[in-house]
Design an enzyme around this catalytic site. Sequence first.
Site, short mmCIF file in Angstrom:
data_model
loop_
_atom_site.label_atom_id
_atom_site.label_comp_id
_atom_site.label_asym_id
_atom_site.label_seq_id
_atom_site.Cartn_x
_atom_site.Cartn_y
_atom_site.Cartn_z
CD GLU A 3 -5.69 6.82 -1.14
OE1 GLU A 3 -4.57 7.20 -1.49
OE2 GLU A 3 -6.21 7.10 -0.05
CG HIS A 23 -2.05 0.94 1.15
ND1 HIS A 23 -3.23 0.65 0.52
CD2 HIS A 23 -2.16 2.21 1.60
CE1 HIS A 23 -4.04 1.69 0.60
NE2 HIS A 23 -3.42 2.66 1.23
CG HIS A 71 -11.03 3.16 1.94
ND1 HIS A 71 -11.56 3.45 3.16
CD2 HIS A 71 -9.71 3.43 2.06
CE1 HIS A 71 -10.61 3.90 3.97
NE2 HIS A 71 -9.48 3.90 3.32
CE1 TYR A 108 0.93 2.90 -5.31
CE2 TYR A 108 2.24 4.09 -3.70
CZ TYR A 108 1.07 3.92 -4.39
OH TYR A 108 0.02 4.76 -4.15
CB SER A 156 -6.21 -1.50 -4.46
OG SER A 156 -6.85 -2.46 -3.65
#
Lengths: 233, 778
Positions: B121, B77, B123, B80, B566
């Site tokens: 982003e 996270h 979640h 990378y 992700s």
Amino acid sequence: MKIAIITFPGSNCDQDCHRSIELAGGSPSYVWHRETSLRGADAVIVPGGFAHGDYLRPGAIARFSPIMDAVTAFGEEGGVVVGICNGFQVLCEAGMLPGALLRNESLSFQSHHCRLRVERTDSVFTSGYRKRQVLGMPLSHADGSYYADAGTLAVLEEERRVLFRYCDAQGNASAEANPNGSLKNIAGIVNARGNVLGMMPHPDRAIEAVLGSVDGLPFFESIVGAVAREEVA
Amino acid sequence: MMAGHAPGNGRAPGAGNPRSPATLEAPHPRPGDPAITPELVEDHGLSPDEYAQIRRIMGRQPTFTELGVFSAMWSEHCGYKNSKRLLRLLPTQAPWVIQGPGENAGVIDVGGGHALAFKIESHNHPSAVEPYQGAATGIGGILRDVFTMGARPVATLNSLHFGDLDRPRVRYLFGGVVKGIGDYGNCVGIPSAGGEVYFDRGYEDNPIVNAMCLGLMRTDDLIRGTAEGVGNTLMAVGARTGRDGIHGATFASEELSEGDDEASRPQVQVGDPFTEKLLLEASLELIASGHIVGIQDMGAAGLTSSGVEMAGRSGTGVEMDVALVPVREAGMTPYEILLSESQERMLVVAEAGKEDAVREILEKWELEAETIGSVTATGSFRVLEDGVAVADIPALPLTEGCPTYERQGEEGDEVRALRQMDIAAHTDPPAGLEDAFLRVVGSPNVASKQWVYEQYDTTVRANSIERPGGDAGVIRIPGTKRGVAASTDCNGRHTYLNPRAGAMGAVAEAARNVACTGAVPMAITNCLNFGSPLKPHIQHQFREAVLGMRDACAFLETPVTGGNVSFYNETDGKAVYPTPVIGMVGVIDDVETVVRHAFRDPGDPILLLGSNTGELGGSEYLYVLHGLVAGEPPPVDLAAERALQRCILTMAQLRLLKSAHDVASGGLAATLAECCLGRPRTGRSVGAAVNFADPLPDTALLFGEDHGRAVITCAPEDADRLLLHAENYGVPCARIGTVTEPGAPLEIETPSSRLRLEAETLRKRYYGVIPDIMNQAG
């Protein structure tokens, strides 16, 4: 024509009201909730948003903000006070308007276009409209279902204190046109003296053709005009 | 400041002078620290090789606290590690790019002295275990990324991918995510401008929840997440630090397994949008005050990543004492304080001597700001507890030294077979063409998302020009006639079957959506949602998707300004479709010229830009009618795509277009139905009479998802001019029909069939399906 816009922590529509008043030819200024004076304002707007996070219930904490004593006194003296959306909830919690705004019938937040019928044009808030004119503007709330006991509702109707009702495109205040379960399709009311108004829909988001509607502009022009006439008198 | 501490903390705050020479000792293990064993290292998501590298960097065994810091910074996270090498291939430059990847958000110049900050982003992991809070805190995090650049958030978009709605758990996730997004964004007062919602069984266990935010600022107000100026003061601002979300970054870097939703819930943070609103206003006031030199969200890996990254970007060091950090509960260890992901917190670097002025601004907004340390020249991330060193790590290796991998990848056998399947045998509609038409238009993927976006405030701040439900959202730049447009896109089935073509298609579609409103596509942010990068077929998907994105972004001149990766979107070994979500932004000079998707007036000619090639591979039609995810997805002809978009933009600028709508999921059937139906509540629906001469099978013609197409209308007298402009751009353009009266049916004639779709039937299918499922199925 100084018009005070009360800003609480969590107010979101303060700038929208600011611009609306400017477009209507008035002079808006912000008053922070911790202040205790309206600094000579000629009218007051309590804008939309989530004052104090709407924690406990909408408006329940905001009514205790220091500025609210001054707003209440101003209203009692006959000063023009407007509550839009969260502002309506705050004015009800502060006892300046009767009734309460309950959770929408859908139990969800609702944000969409709605239609309103103008019930009276002989008020400081609606003099710029035609009688029974159908207005289009956005609404955006989770707790907008107007409720009052039967006695209060009867008084509101008898004294013609309902200024706006949800309606369809033809102006019928039908059950299908009621977005949130408000009793009698009530979208906006005034106090007994007629100087304090609360409404759930957002005239402050209907002030330019490019936004989809200009039906909110006469609302602000009516207020600015009324306050200006008072000043002259 | 005593005020910064929970009662009964047991420590004397400030008792140890964090800058006394005695504290330059190397850190020692704290009493109660577990011993560093291979098992502990593995639990921290670090390989034996990585641990050996840590030993080399440190020249000694790390303390437990230091191990936690490495674990977070070297997680996928934050670090990378499995994506960095490939991401370097993406184009990031253009004259209008002010800030590329590596900051809290990307920034482009949008003219008139204004700059647009934007970022997307994920979640996903938190939303899979606790949809409401997972999605809500996703919005919170992306807002902070934007306002920490000095920009006021003006809009959010969401790209959501779920399993099929016939599953109760999917309905629970979908309902919870939408409510979480709404409750958070509505309270902060940021309008939703659009996004996408996609349903496919490929996302059944792992929903994709990506949030994007746009923010506007004056170009000179830009501020970065840096810790510059030795001796400047580190301040913790906003909410207090609690035990929630500890190791969220590491959690997001692992696969889920059955039963994880219960066990992992404590790793999900809880959002407080009211505090966020205060933090937003306070941060913008703080930035405008000039008292601070840098600011960063304490997002993933909290105080650790914000401190390390700010020092890393400026080549300085930071020293902080965790005993000075305002905490929610007593007895928190340095490890917990450093790795907590409690929401609504910021790390601020204030100019030395300006601490009280900073505190005063925060106090106005009823927030706390505490001095917790300072900027040093040591290059180290040094952490004390009551003056005693507990961690001391060179900052640069934490950010730059994270090991990176590029593993060998190869296409999975299963997907190759599906891709190569001869779908021609499955193209006949089982119950006739009209039934197929209505099922495609009534599929939750194509159907109206009104149920979703009416739970989001879309009009607050009175600058929403084009709201959700159109091709792209358009928000006016306050005080100007200019506007910014944005769209998020990724067709997961296309990227699954062919990640390279799918990713190119996602960029092309996002740009096309923006162009259809009359805005010029400028740049993208991306959110790359994939399974475990340790698996060869996922590595292959990732590589191919990045290469497709690279080609499309370079050709369309829409550079990548940042984003998010992700990985590990898997449950029990089953990964989501590779889902590289593209968040495209564009600029329009005059919002009065915005073009909308709905047909307007009877008699207006309807024209099709682009050519029909009948690509049914990976289509909504095959999924809905035949239950298939198969075939080669539509290829992207980048030159044709660019010509199409330039052609539409010219027509829009000349004000020749009365409507424009791109053709994507559900093909021409979906596009024509949407053009006729217009908008709910405010719009009126009209009919259309359309005639196609293409020598294609009916299903391929109506439901093919070929790229590079748009349906446009104009005033009758302008049709010839449009045809001429299209010819100039080399874009095929044909008049396909005429808009008819309100309430009239949509009539379509093909070489072999005639269809008549009643307005009311279309309306019920298009608007009814999602509310019916969500309100009745329970």
